[in-house]
Structures are given as structure tokens and as C-alpha cells.
Enzyme design. Structure first.
Site, mmCIF file in Angstrom:
data_model
loop_
_atom_site.group_PDB
_atom_site.id
_atom_site.type_symbol
_atom_site.label_atom_id
_atom_site.label_comp_id
_atom_site.label_asym_id
_atom_site.label_seq_id
_atom_site.Cartn_x
_atom_site.Cartn_y
_atom_site.Cartn_z
ATOM 1 N N GLU A 53 0.863 -1.202 0.000
ATOM 2 C CA GLU A 53 0.000 0.000 0.000
ATOM 3 C C GLU A 53 0.892 1.243 0.000
ATOM 4 O O GLU A 53 1.949 1.255 0.626
ATOM 5 C CB GLU A 53 -0.833 -0.020 1.283
ATOM 6 C CG GLU A 53 -1.679 1.220 1.537
ATOM 7 C CD GLU A 53 -2.186 1.300 2.986
ATOM 8 O OE1 GLU A 53 -1.446 0.870 3.912
ATOM 9 O OE2 GLU A 53 -3.306 1.790 3.189
ATOM 10 N N LYS B 192 -9.563 2.261 -1.746
ATOM 11 C CA LYS B 192 -9.768 1.707 -0.388
ATOM 12 C C LYS B 192 -11.091 2.164 0.222
ATOM 13 O O LYS B 192 -11.385 3.368 0.249
ATOM 14 C CB LYS B 192 -8.598 2.143 0.484
ATOM 15 C CG LYS B 192 -8.554 1.538 1.887
ATOM 16 C CD LYS B 192 -7.249 1.976 2.585
ATOM 17 C CE LYS B 192 -7.082 1.404 3.962
ATOM 18 N NZ LYS B 192 -5.770 1.793 4.553
ATOM 19 N N ASN C 179 -6.948 6.415 -1.472
ATOM 20 C CA ASN C 179 -5.888 5.440 -1.216
ATOM 21 C C ASN C 179 -6.178 4.284 -2.171
ATOM 22 O O ASN C 179 -7.110 3.513 -1.955
ATOM 23 C CB ASN C 179 -5.960 5.013 0.259
ATOM 24 C CG ASN C 179 -4.787 4.128 0.655
ATOM 25 O OD1 ASN C 179 -4.131 3.531 -0.201
ATOM 26 N ND2 ASN C 179 -4.537 4.044 1.957
ATOM 27 N N GLU D 211 -5.701 8.622 8.239
ATOM 28 C CA GLU D 211 -6.185 8.305 6.890
ATOM 29 C C GLU D 211 -7.522 8.971 6.592
ATOM 30 O O GLU D 211 -7.786 9.353 5.453
ATOM 31 C CB GLU D 211 -6.280 6.791 6.701
ATOM 32 C CG GLU D 211 -4.912 6.141 6.570
ATOM 33 C CD GLU D 211 -5.009 4.728 6.043
ATOM 34 O OE1 GLU D 211 -5.539 4.529 4.945
ATOM 35 O OE2 GLU D 211 -4.549 3.804 6.754
ATOM 36 N N ASN E 17 0.385 -1.091 5.223
ATOM 37 C CA ASN E 17 1.341 -0.390 6.103
ATOM 38 C C ASN E 17 0.731 -0.467 7.494
ATOM 39 O O ASN E 17 -0.281 0.206 7.744
ATOM 40 C CB ASN E 17 1.448 1.095 5.751
ATOM 41 C CG ASN E 17 2.237 1.383 4.492
ATOM 42 O OD1 ASN E 17 3.404 1.744 4.549
ATOM 43 N ND2 ASN E 17 1.590 1.256 3.353
ATOM 44 N N CYS F 100 -4.829 -2.793 2.881
ATOM 45 C CA CYS F 100 -4.518 -2.661 4.314
ATOM 46 C C CYS F 100 -5.712 -3.009 5.202
ATOM 47 O O CYS F 100 -6.103 -4.165 5.293
ATOM 48 C CB CYS F 100 -3.989 -1.265 4.601
ATOM 49 S SG CYS F 100 -3.115 -1.172 6.196
#
Lengths: 307, 307
Positions: B47, B122, B106, B141, B192, B167
């Protein structure tokens, strides 16, 4: 102060066809007493605990089939377990074949203070509706049981919110998610799993691994404890997996049965262990995106057509 | 003849703030060449591979934030990876921060023959939208990324049906189920994960366990392979978990990275290994009961009110 609940799982060894209800209930009473003596507040028994796992046989005589079902609960034969539960103040989960009028379900009940406080009817019925040619072991649950019609209810049992599922239900993530969305603290599950179930010619270590894997992931993903009770050992010539266990919201096994016999395991569960997850990484309200989950209810089978 | 696909996962060590795109892409090209030299057909990168994991910092200067995003893909800096993929005939999954007009996602792409054949954005965005007081490590995020708007698509990539997630998506059973219902063969995921993520004061061994546990259960429950690539090691002072792996439909890890550095792992995956499960215990069409799953889409947060 920690909010704890002392859970026990009573795995049983095999129940053979010649074992009477009375003999089986006497064994269950001994297990319940053992759990009580350790201080447990609840005990989880297996699926279809009162008889041998009869769906391995194809039977067409209605009287023979009905001999494996309970038309009343408690019955004179099962009443001693209810009375003992009331006297020792130990609640229990019990799986049994339920005859409801003419309908047949693979069911479980939650009993506390000698009274039924919850019922569940198995939804994920595995196997076949008719005997299959060339199968060394049949698995005919679809022949004997209707799909459950009670959903996945969660019961407020005083110290904790308790949900139930049965055997094959434990492999399906939807089972736990529907209960997780009802803020379940503990999921109880009984099972009968022949080592050969699945007929894949797969490596011999997999059935045990594939039993505990969904239990562990689902306890973590739904921030709950899971207490799982096997009927284990060689029953009517068929080897069954054991591996009964209590799983924590961390995804770890807290305690597990190592025998394939009647065996009690127990653990004092910290019900607040889930809170860190519930408030953060698994705060469903903040992070779930149901608008992207529609396929789960709109599609039944796997299909290569785009959504 | 077995239907096989040779998969590789390219874990990376830390990407520090001072590393340029050009330096990072050079490392990725080396990893892709290594995967190709072993015969791999696909390689999975992490990611947000092209930069350090910037959501650990609270930044308000738009120009500073935008410096971590890609406004075009491929860009002059990333083009060498596309060209190498085309020349070596190795497809890849790459996670990166996507600037789409003014919108920030993302994202991950699936590249084959030097061309983008699939994109995912994502959906399960973890963490917070604002810096939290007293947190030793921020996870912002929700400040930088919108929720993805592409669902969980599955792409027909010739030899296999490939889906993607990113993730935190990997912890949610719905992620895989929506792809499982599209008959996915392989799910690719980059991540991550700071060791301290979750801030629960929990035992140190849990983050690694809780990484692989949902991967294993979900591969089993959705009869697919999962290839998971970490950005590992100590990045800008923050320790991240590694544990990159390829997981089989049996629920077993086939191969895993043991380092916290740039490392390629690879496995020749038997895509038909899932068939026994798909045709029997996990035959969705025969066994799933969506009428009992409605809460999964009708309820977002956990709630004690009855369904």
C-alpha cells in the site's frame, strides 16, 4: 472492576446408537457438575448432544427418524439436566434435534435457572438431501432438517449478551457478523465434524485447522468470545474431530480440549477485553460501509458476472 | 492438467521521507526483476508504496499534502516499472495515493502488459480525520482519503480472476465475501501497519497474529488465494509489521517473508485447489442463506436493539 464471566465447554466423547437418552443425560449432568465445581457460570454442550450423529445414515422409516428427535424440551429424560442447572445456578447451551409439530430442525437452546431463555435453529445446513453414490460417509443433514427460521438472535442473559450457532454455521462469516451487529459478547457453538467431512482427499491435518481458524478470526472480527464444544472420538465407526475451545476477542485460543472424550475446559473471560477493539479498529459505526456490501444479500452463489 | 499461477509478493523495507520517487521505483524494478527471474507471473507491492506512510503526520499545507499523491499513472517517475512489466511479462499490483481531480483516494492498480487493467479505491479507511491528543502515533487516513467509490471489483486477468483490497480492508470479512461472490481466484492486498496501531496497550505479539489471521480465514471461507505485501521495518522512527505472505484456500500460509526489508517471496499456486471447497462445503449457491444476512447491509454499527 473487570466485567468477567466464567465459561466452560463440555466436550463429549462419542454417543453410540445404543446409548439411551438417560445414559447421555447422566453424562451431561456429570459434566455440568464438574463445570460448576470449578466455578463456571455457563457450560456449552455439543450439537445433537442427546443421540448419535444420525445424519450419517439414510433412513426412510418415519418412526426410526423420529426416534432421534425431541418432541418436548424438557422431556422426562432431559429434565434432570434442567433441574441441576437450576440448583447449581449454571446456565447451559444444548444442541438437539427438534420436532416442532411436523417440522424438523437442528436446534440449540440456552437454559438458565432451569428455564429456556433462548432458542436457535441451524441455518447453514450442510451435506445432501439424498444419499450420494460412492461416498464412504454420508452427510444427510439436508434430508432431515429444514433451514432455521429464527435468524441469529442474541439474548440478554444478565451478565452478557449471548448468541448461538451450530456446527457448519461456524464456518460462515455472516453468522458472526449478524450477531456482532447485535453487540454479542459470547457466541456458543456445538459441533459434530467427521474427520472425512468434505470428501476432498485433503491432508489429514486440515479438518482440525479449519475448525479453529474461523472461530479465531470471527472472535477477533466481531469483538466477542466464542465457546465451541465438539462431540469427539470414534462414533459408530466414524472418527470425529475434537478441538473444543474458548476463543478470545484477540483471536487467540484461551483454552482447548486435548482429549477426544468427555472433558470440561473452562476460562474466566474478561468481557471488556473487546472494548479496545470496539472503540477503535472495529468501531463498526465509524468504519463499516454497508453500501459496498450489497452483494452479500443480493447474490447467493458465486458468479462471474460483474456486480 | 493443473491450472497454476506463479505469484510473487514484493515486501519492501521502509520508505523514508527523503527517498525520491525515482529511488523507490528503482527498488521496485529490482524486486520485479527478482520475481521474474524466479518465474513469477504476478507480483504484489505494498500500500502507498511510492512514498513514506504520510498519514502518520498531520499536515494542513495543501502543497505539502499533494506532494505525496500521484496526479497521473504512469507518471514519468513510475513509467520504468510499467515498461519493465511489459518487457518481462510480469503483471503487478501497486498501491499509491491517487489524486483524481480534487479528490484523494488510497488506491491500487492492477497492471499487465504495461497497461492498467484494474483499479481499486480503499473502502475501509481507518484512523481519524483529526489529530488526537495524547496519541504517540497518529493515524490520519480519514483526513487524507475519501471512502473508495469503486466497490470491490474482480478483474478477469486471463489465467485468473483477480481482486484487490488495501490494508485495513483485509480485517473485514465483507471485503472478501463481496469478491468471493464474484468467483475471485486471487485477492491481492498491500499494507502499512504500525506495530502500535490500535493503541490498545495490547501484548506485543498480537499485531502480527491479527494480520495473518483474517487473511487465512478469508482465503478458506472464500476459496481463494490471498497475496499480501507489507511495507515493513522502521519508517520515520515508527516500527511497522512485516509478515508478508501468500495464503492458500486451505487457510494455510504457503510462504511468508521473514525479514523486514525488501524481500521477494513466491509460490506456484494451484488455482484448482479451491474447487473441492467450492463444489462442496463452500458451494455458496447451495448453502448460503442471504435472507438471514440482511443486518449486514441494513445496520452499520453494533446495536443491542433486536433485529
Amino acid at each position: 472492576m473487570k466485567r468477567t464471566l466464567h465459561l466452560a465447554v463440555a466436550q463429549t466423547g462419542p454417543i453410540q446408537a445404543h446409548h439411551s437418552r438417560k445414559e447421555v443425560v447422566a453424562r451431561l449432568c456429570e459434566l455440568l457438575k464438574e463445570a460448576a465445581s470449578r466455578g463456571a457460570r455457563w457450560v456449552v454442550f455439543p450439537e445433537l448432544t442427546l443421540t448419535t450423529f444420525f445424519p450419517r445414515w439414510s433412513m426412510d422409516d418415519p418412526a426410526q427418524v423420529r426416534s432421534y428427535f425431541e418432541a418436548e424440551m424438557p422431556s422426562p429424560e432431559t429434565l434432570p439436566l434442567f433441574e441441576l442447572s437450576r440448583d447449581l445456578q449454571v446456565g447451559f447451551y444444548l444442541g438437539y434435534a427438534e420436532l416442532a409439530g411436523e417440522r424438523q430442525f437442528n436446534s440449540s437452546i440456552l437454559v438458565d435457572g432451569g428455564k429456556i431463555i433462548g432458542k436457535y435453529r441451524k441455518i447453514h445446513i450442510p451435506g445432501d438431501a439424498q444419499a450420494q453414490e460412492n461416498y464412504p460417509v454420508q452427510h444427510l443433514e439436508k434430508k432431515y432438517f429444514e433451514v432455521g427460521d429464527l435468524g441469529f438472535p442474541v439474548f440478554d442473559a444478565g451478565e452478557a449478551r449471548i448468541g448461538m450457532c451450530i456446527c457448519n454455521d461456524r464456518r460462515w462469516p455472516e453468522t458472526y457478523r449478524v450477531m456482532g451487529l447485535q453487540a454479542v459478547d459470547i457466541v456458543m457453538v456445538g459441533y459434530n465434524t467427521p474427520v472425512a467431512y468434505g470428501r476432498l482427499g485433503e491432508p489429514a491435518h486440515l479438518p482440525a485447522l479449519q475448525n479453529q481458524l474461523p472461530l479465531k478470526a470471527s472472535a477477533y472480527q466481531n469483538t466477542c468470545w466464542i465457546a465451541a464444544a465438539a462431540k469427539a472420538g470414534v462414533e459408530e465407526g466414524i472418527p470425529m474431530i475434537g478441538g473444543s475451545c474458548i476463543v478470545a476477542p484477540t483471536g487467540e485460543i484461551a483454552v482447548q480440549a486435548l482429549s477426544e472424550d468427555d472433558e470440561v475446559i473452562n476460562y474466566v473471560c474478561d468481557l471488556d477485553l473487546a472494548n479496545g477493539y470496539r472503540n477503535n479498529i472495529f468501531n463498526f459505526a465509524r468504519h463499516r460501509r454497508p453500501e459496498h456490501y450489497k452483494a452479500i444479500v443480493e447474490r447467493t452463489g458465486a458468479d462471474t458476472t460483474p456486480l
